[in-house]
Design a protein around this motif. Structure first.
Motif, PDB file in Angstrom:
ATOM      1  N   VAL A   1       0.841  -1.207   0.000  1.00  0.00           N
ATOM      2  CA  VAL A   1       0.000   0.000   0.000  1.00  0.00           C
ATOM      3  C   VAL A   1       0.868   1.246   0.000  1.00  0.00           C
ATOM      4  O   VAL A   1       0.608   2.202  -0.752  1.00  0.00           O
ATOM      5  CB  VAL A   1      -0.942   0.001   1.231  1.00  0.00           C
ATOM      6  N   ASN A   2       1.916   1.247   0.784  1.00  0.00           N
ATOM      7  CA  ASN A   2       2.755   2.442   0.872  1.00  0.00           C
ATOM      8  C   ASN A   2       3.710   2.585  -0.307  1.00  0.00           C
ATOM      9  O   ASN A   2       4.126   3.699  -0.640  1.00  0.00           O
ATOM     10  CB  ASN A   2       3.501   2.458   2.205  1.00  0.00           C
ATOM     11  N   MET A   3       4.038   1.489  -0.968  1.00  0.00           N
ATOM     12  CA  MET A   3       4.798   1.596  -2.214  1.00  0.00           C
ATOM     13  C   MET A   3       3.947   2.244  -3.303  1.00  0.00           C
ATOM     14  O   MET A   3       4.429   3.095  -4.064  1.00  0.00           O
ATOM     15  CB  MET A   3       5.279   0.216  -2.662  1.00  0.00           C
ATOM     16  N   VAL A   4       2.684   1.839  -3.369  1.00  0.00           N
ATOM     17  CA  VAL A   4       1.767   2.481  -4.330  1.00  0.00           C
ATOM     18  C   VAL A   4       1.611   3.959  -3.995  1.00  0.00           C
ATOM     19  O   VAL A   4       1.605   4.821  -4.879  1.00  0.00           O
ATOM     20  CB  VAL A   4       0.398   1.758  -4.317  1.00  0.00           C
ATOM     21  N   ARG A   5       1.512   4.261  -2.702  1.00  0.00           N
ATOM     22  CA  ARG A   5       1.409   5.657  -2.261  1.00  0.00           C
ATOM     23  C   ARG A   5       2.651   6.440  -2.690  1.00  0.00           C
ATOM     24  O   ARG A   5       2.550   7.568  -3.190  1.00  0.00           O
ATOM     25  CB  ARG A   5       1.250   5.684  -0.743  1.00  0.00           C
ATOM     26  N   LEU A   6       3.828   5.848  -2.529  1.00  0.00           N
ATOM     27  CA  LEU A   6       5.065   6.511  -2.914  1.00  0.00           C
ATOM     28  C   LEU A   6       5.115   6.799  -4.410  1.00  0.00           C
ATOM     29  O   LEU A   6       5.628   7.830  -4.843  1.00  0.00           O
ATOM     30  CB  LEU A   6       6.269   5.651  -2.520  1.00  0.00           C
ATOM     31  N   MET A   7       4.595   5.864  -5.206  1.00  0.00           N
ATOM     32  CA  MET A   7       4.560   6.082  -6.655  1.00  0.00           C
ATOM     33  C   MET A   7       3.729   7.312  -6.993  1.00  0.00           C
ATOM     34  O   MET A   7       4.046   8.080  -7.908  1.00  0.00           O
ATOM     35  CB  MET A   7       4.002   4.838  -7.364  1.00  0.00           C
ATOM     36  N   GLY A   8       2.644   7.526  -6.236  1.00  0.00           N
ATOM     37  CA  GLY A   8       1.814   8.702  -6.454  1.00  0.00           C
ATOM     38  C   GLY A   8       2.468   9.995  -5.998  1.00  0.00           C
ATOM     39  O   GLY A   8       2.099  11.082  -6.443  1.00  0.00           O
ATOM     40  N   TRP A   9       3.447   9.887  -5.093  1.00  0.00           N
ATOM     41  CA  TRP A   9       4.158  11.064  -4.598  1.00  0.00           C
ATOM     42  C   TRP A   9       5.402  11.393  -5.415  1.00  0.00           C
ATOM     43  O   TRP A   9       5.995  12.447  -5.243  1.00  0.00           O
ATOM     44  CB  TRP A   9       4.602  10.841  -3.143  1.00  0.00           C
ATOM     45  N   TYR A  10       5.810  10.461  -6.263  1.00  0.00           N
ATOM     46  CA  TYR A  10       7.108  10.617  -6.918  1.00  0.00           C
ATOM     47  C   TYR A  10       7.106  11.725  -7.964  1.00  0.00           C
ATOM     48  O   TYR A  10       6.165  11.889  -8.742  1.00  0.00           O
ATOM     49  CB  TYR A  10       7.543   9.315  -7.585  1.00  0.00           C
ATOM     50  N   HIS A  11       8.193  12.486  -7.974  1.00  0.00           N
ATOM     51  CA  HIS A  11       8.472  13.479  -9.017  1.00  0.00           C
ATOM     52  C   HIS A  11       9.987  13.536  -9.164  1.00  0.00           C
ATOM     53  O   HIS A  11      10.720  13.575  -8.169  1.00  0.00           O
ATOM     54  CB  HIS A  11       7.916  14.856  -8.620  1.00  0.00           C
ATOM     55  N   ARG A  12      10.458  13.524 -10.403  1.00  0.00           N
ATOM     56  CA  ARG A  12      11.912  13.475 -10.624  1.00  0.00           C
ATOM     57  C   ARG A  12      12.649  14.647  -9.975  1.00  0.00           C
ATOM     58  O   ARG A  12      13.846  14.559  -9.671  1.00  0.00           O
ATOM     59  CB  ARG A  12      12.204  13.446 -12.125  1.00  0.00           C
ATOM     60  N   GLY A  13      11.935  15.743  -9.730  1.00  0.00           N
ATOM     61  CA  GLY A  13      12.571  16.925  -9.159  1.00  0.00           C
ATOM     62  C   GLY A  13      13.011  16.767  -7.723  1.00  0.00           C
ATOM     63  O   GLY A  13      13.824  17.565  -7.222  1.00  0.00           O
ATOM     64  N   ILE A  14      12.527  15.726  -7.018  1.00  0.00           N
ATOM     65  CA  ILE A  14      12.881  15.579  -5.599  1.00  0.00           C
ATOM     66  C   ILE A  14      14.372  15.333  -5.423  1.00  0.00           C
ATOM     67  O   ILE A  14      14.940  15.697  -4.390  1.00  0.00           O
ATOM     68  CB  ILE A  14      12.080  14.455  -4.911  1.00  0.00           C
ATOM     69  N   TRP A  15      15.032  14.723  -6.423  1.00  0.00           N
ATOM     70  CA  TRP A  15      16.436  14.360  -6.262  1.00  0.00           C
ATOM     71  C   TRP A  15      17.356  15.579  -6.281  1.00  0.00           C
ATOM     72  O   TRP A  15      18.537  15.468  -5.932  1.00  0.00           O
ATOM     73  CB  TRP A  15      16.848  13.364  -7.340  1.00  0.00           C
ATOM     74  N   GLN A  16      16.822  16.723  -6.647  1.00  0.00           N
ATOM     75  CA  GLN A  16      17.603  17.959  -6.604  1.00  0.00           C
ATOM     76  C   GLN A  16      17.491  18.658  -5.256  1.00  0.00           C
ATOM     77  O   GLN A  16      18.168  19.658  -5.014  1.00  0.00           O
ATOM     78  CB  GLN A  16      17.118  18.925  -7.710  1.00  0.00           C
ATOM     79  N   LYS A  17      16.613  18.154  -4.390  1.00  0.00           N
ATOM     80  CA  LYS A  17      16.336  18.823  -3.124  1.00  0.00           C
ATOM     81  C   LYS A  17      16.435  17.824  -1.973  1.00  0.00           C
ATOM     82  O   LYS A  17      15.555  16.980  -1.799  1.00  0.00           O
ATOM     83  CB  LYS A  17      14.946  19.466  -3.152  1.00  0.00           C
ATOM     84  N   PRO A  18      17.494  17.919  -1.159  1.00  0.00           N
ATOM     85  CA  PRO A  18      17.672  16.951  -0.061  1.00  0.00           C
ATOM     86  C   PRO A  18      16.522  16.942   0.942  1.00  0.00           C
ATOM     87  O   PRO A  18      16.236  15.899   1.540  1.00  0.00           O
ATOM     88  CB  PRO A  18      18.990  17.376   0.589  1.00  0.00           C
ATOM     89  N   LEU A  19      15.845  18.087   1.119  1.00  0.00           N
ATOM     90  CA  LEU A  19      14.715  18.112   2.048  1.00  0.00           C
ATOM     91  C   LEU A  19      13.544  17.274   1.550  1.00  0.00           C
ATOM     92  O   LEU A  19      12.661  16.922   2.329  1.00  0.00           O
ATOM     93  CB  LEU A  19      14.252  19.554   2.281  1.00  0.00           C
ATOM     94  N   LEU A  20      13.550  16.947   0.254  1.00  0.00           N
ATOM     95  CA  LEU A  20      12.478  16.132  -0.314  1.00  0.00           C
ATOM     96  C   LEU A  20      12.907  14.684  -0.513  1.00  0.00           C
ATOM     97  O   LEU A  20      12.173  13.766  -0.154  1.00  0.00           O
ATOM     98  CB  LEU A  20      12.003  16.739  -1.646  1.00  0.00           C
ATOM     99  N   TRP A  21      14.101  14.473  -1.092  1.00  0.00           N
ATOM    100  CA  TRP A  21      14.487  13.083  -1.331  1.00  0.00           C
ATOM    101  C   TRP A  21      14.678  12.322  -0.019  1.00  0.00           C
ATOM    102  O   TRP A  21      14.472  11.104   0.039  1.00  0.00           O
ATOM    103  CB  TRP A  21      15.693  12.964  -2.239  1.00  0.00           C
ATOM    104  N   SER A  22      15.037  13.030   1.038  1.00  0.00           N
ATOM    105  CA  SER A  22      15.204  12.354   2.329  1.00  0.00           C
ATOM    106  C   SER A  22      13.881  11.789   2.828  1.00  0.00           C
ATOM    107  O   SER A  22      13.834  10.670   3.365  1.00  0.00           O
ATOM    108  CB  SER A  22      15.792  13.321   3.354  1.00  0.00           C
TER     109      SER A  22
END
Length: 417
Positions: free
Chosen positions: A271-292
């Protein structure tokens, strides 16, 4: 619409660190994370005089990571967030100092017990001292939150209050188990507290992580064009995650049937993997406050998979438990503290300290050393443990270096907060 009465006089405190709870509790939690892990390294290697007949040293460590470190972060977050949610002013100044002092004195009791400090009385006296102040700490925190929620009739927050009540029960069971020399009761209290903290992380994380991702990415790009980022959430996922997690937690704590454990743990993970897929955006990897935050949730999902496989593959249950603890408590709390400490002190979340990638990278190393390496090579288990302890201590030393000055300084805009 509920109207909120603003205070007639602006709030004051003796020092900026007592303006709002996140300042003092995040600061103390970070320092405590260094102290308690350093002491655990000595306890783990048998270099202290802890009374092993009164408490299993593993439970001493577990109690202070859950009811010491994690609950301090929860207090800092909730006593700040409830003010935002309800509009009711939370304790500040000397009232906040009183709540914090209860937490601090309880920690002193447990640290003295861990060191085996003898001042002419039974070592268990340190735990009686800790028990009294721990109950005062949790009770006062729950009271002010409950009062604010009732004042504005935000009954949807009652789930969080129920978790705080159960955390109080769990902590009480830990103390009762030590006092009555019943390690089974202590174990139940410790695991109950741990799984309740993870439940709070799942509940609060579902609210704030997508909000942080949307806010963190919906900013003008290099061409000056603002991209609006919207991530997906689902009520059905929320309900499924809650039900699977409740069943998992009750199964692992009270009825460790391998089939039930596998089904419920896999349910939470999927359930939480599916949730994570819905939260994913490639831009998070440029921002440590998000990728963390994203990596923390991913680590939790992987840990639930480890719980599901453990009865059939045969590795130690503590590997899955520590995976969930490092991702769901370690990485998630330090990621939240790093973000909240900027936003609530009036600083830009888009220009965080340059040390963040190193801070979060060290916590990832803790996960690798404590969880993944023992899975493939148990012959160097002690080495992996020491690596994880060192990475944890290094992570929080860097956090203190980067954030303690921010947490102890007035807001740049001159506002109270």
């Amino acid at each position: 619409m509920q109207s909120i009465k603003l205070p007639s006089n602006p709030p004051t405190s003796p020092h900026p660190i007592f303006n709002l709870s996140f300042r003092i509790f995040f600061s103390a939690a970070a320092v405590f994370a260094i102290v308690v892990m350093t002491l655990w390294a000595f306890v783990f290697t048998g270099h202290t005089n802890i009374d092993v007949h009164a408490i299993n040293p593993l439970y001493w460590h577990g109690h202070e990571m859950v009811y010491g470190y994690a609950l301090a972060v929860v207090a800092g977050f909730l006593l700040t967030a409830v003010k935002t949610w309800t509009g009711v002013m939370m304790p500040h100044g000397y009232k906040l100092l009183g709540i914090f002092t209860c937490w601090l004195l309880a920690r002193v009791g447990w640290l003295a017990f861990g060191l085996g400090i003898d001042i002419g009385m039974a070592q268990s006296a340190w735990l009686y001292l800790a028990a009294m102040f721990d109950m005062l700490f949790i009770g006062s925190m729950a009271f002010v939150i409950f009062r604010a929620v009732l004042q504005v009739k935000q009954y949807k927050q009652m789930g969080i209050l129920a978790k705080l009540a159960l955390l109080t029960l769990g902590n009480g069971l830990c103390y009762w188990g030590v006092i009555s020399a019943n390690m089974n009761v202590t174990k139940i209290g410790m695991y109950l507290g741990f799984y309740l903290i993870i439940g709070l992380v799942l509940t609060i994380g579902r609210r704030v992580v997508p909000f942080f991702i949307e806010r963190g990415l919906s900013i003008p790009n290099a061409a000056g064009v603002a991209e609006t980022v919207t991530v997906r959430n689902s009520k059905a996922q929320d309900i499924a995650s809650l039900l699977f997690y409740l069943a998992f937690f009750l199964t692992d704590l009270f009825y460790p049937n391998p089939y039930l454990l596998t089904v419920t743990a896999l349910g939470v993970a999927l359930v939480n993997m599916v949730r994570l897929m819905g939260w994913y955006h490639r831009g998070i990897w440029q921002k440590p406050l998000l990728w963390s935050l994203f990596v923390a949730f991913l680590g939790m999902c992987l840990s639930f998979v480890l719980y599901a496989l453990q009865p059939w593959v045969g590795y130690n249950h503590s590997i899955a438990l520590h995976g969930l603890a490092i991702a769901g408590v370690g990485m998630m709390t330090i990621a939240m503290m790093s973000r909240v400490s900027l936003g609530h002190t009036g600083r830009s979340i888009h220009t965080p300290p340059k040390t963040l990638n190193a801070i979060f990278g060290l916590m990832v190393l803790v996960f690798i050393s404590r969880v993944l390496l023992p899975l493939v090579d148990m012959s160097h288990y002690s080495l992996w443990i020491m690596m994880a302890q060192g990475a944890w201590i290094g992570c929080f030393i860097l956090f203190c270096y980067s954030y303690l000055r921010i947490l102890a300084s007035p807001r740049p805009d001159g506002l109270f907060g």
